[in-house]
Design a protein around this motif. Structure first.
Motif, mmCIF file in Angstrom:
data_model
loop_
_atom_site.group_PDB
_atom_site.id
_atom_site.type_symbol
_atom_site.label_atom_id
_atom_site.label_comp_id
_atom_site.label_asym_id
_atom_site.label_seq_id
_atom_site.Cartn_x
_atom_site.Cartn_y
_atom_site.Cartn_z
ATOM 1 N N GLU A 1 -1.072 4.090 -0.283
ATOM 2 C CA GLU A 1 -0.556 4.742 -1.480
ATOM 3 C C GLU A 1 0.945 4.484 -1.618
ATOM 4 N N ARG A 2 1.362 4.038 -2.778
ATOM 5 C CA ARG A 2 2.802 3.868 -3.036
ATOM 6 C C ARG A 2 3.398 5.155 -3.593
ATOM 7 N N GLU A 3 2.564 5.934 -4.271
ATOM 8 C CA GLU A 3 2.952 7.261 -4.729
ATOM 9 C C GLU A 3 1.867 8.240 -4.314
ATOM 10 N N GLU A 4 2.251 9.462 -4.045
ATOM 11 C CA GLU A 4 1.280 10.468 -3.633
ATOM 12 C C GLU A 4 0.225 10.657 -4.714
ATOM 13 N N GLN B 1 -6.488 8.496 -6.095
ATOM 14 C CA GLN B 1 -7.459 9.147 -6.982
ATOM 15 C C GLN B 1 -7.671 8.349 -8.267
ATOM 16 N N TYR B 2 -6.816 7.355 -8.519
ATOM 17 C CA TYR B 2 -6.969 6.527 -9.721
ATOM 18 C C TYR B 2 -7.569 5.152 -9.412
ATOM 19 N N TRP B 3 -8.004 4.962 -8.179
ATOM 20 C CA TRP B 3 -8.709 3.740 -7.823
ATOM 21 C C TRP B 3 -10.209 4.003 -7.919
ATOM 22 N N VAL B 4 -10.952 3.013 -8.443
ATOM 23 C CA VAL B 4 -12.398 3.155 -8.579
ATOM 24 C C VAL B 4 -13.102 2.078 -7.767
#
Length: 217
Positions: free
Chosen positions: A16-19, A23-26
């Motif tokens: 993760e580059r941002e916390e 959750q936005y990866w599918v």
């Protein structure tokens, strides 16, 4: 009215580059089924944020197989990052009939930018992406979905033909401001179908109001 559907990463987010990014990866299998559904509708536009390498490795061939097109909003500061789209990838996307847009230089919020930072994010990043992709970069996507009246005015003064947010409501096809629905890891073909077919309701009206407030604050 159209539904703008936005993807971020496809596959597994290994770092993760941002916390909260994961959750936005599918999953790839879910993504392919979603595209199968999207291909059966004419009121959908596709876009991809963050410039992950999965855009070229997975999304592009799948979209070509289904006769779909979209806009890929890349990050100029990650053009030499192996996990991100390279200049060569951007050119391949263009050759395939895709559009390339600006998502900034460093994936930071554009709210409260100094003039120096705004020049880098809105002007220099756009120029770098245009040079890398060998084509025009006319549209921008708001990083992290954050904006206010000053950001909107800066984008207009910079001459962008359109700007895309992460607000969840239908958009008019020719509107300068385009709201989008971001796909999350929990989405499925069925949820995407329901999203596309859903008629405007109270939740959409609330999202429109929230967007209007952000654009005028």
């Amino acid at each position: 009215m159209i539904k703008n559907i936005c993807f971020h990463g496809i596959g597994v987010c290994t770092r993760e580059r941002e916390e909260g990014e994961s959750q936005y990866w599918v999953r790839e299998t879910h993504f392919l089924r979603m595209l199968d559904e999207i291909a059966t509708h004419t009121n959908v536009r596709l876009s991809f944020d963050d410039g992950n390498i999965s855009d070229a490795a997975v999304a592009l061939p799948a979209m070509e197989d289904r006769g779909l097109t979209g806009t890929f909003f890349a990050l100029a500061g990650r053009l030499d990052d192996p996990a991100s789209l390279s200049p060569g990838d951007l050119r391949i996307l263009r050759t395939a009939g895709m559009q390339v847009g600006n998502h900034g230089w460093s994936h930071i919020s554009w709210r409260g930018m100094s003039d120096e930072v705004a020049a880098r994010e809105l002007v220099e990043a756009r120029a770098a992406l245009g040079e890398a992709s060998r084509g025009p970069v006319d549209e921008a996507a708001l990083p992290l979905g954050q904006y206010d009246r000053r950001v909107i005015n800066q984008l207009k003064l910079s001459g962008y033909a359109g700007v895309y947010s992460s607000d969840r409501f239908p958009a008019r096809p020719n509107s300068w401001f385009q709201a989008r629905y971001s796909v999350t890891a929990e989405d499925t073909r069925e949820s995407i179908r329901a999203l596309i077919l859903r008629r405007p309701g109270l939740s959409d009206a609330q999202s429109v109001l929230k967007s209007a407030i952000k654009r005028w604050r």
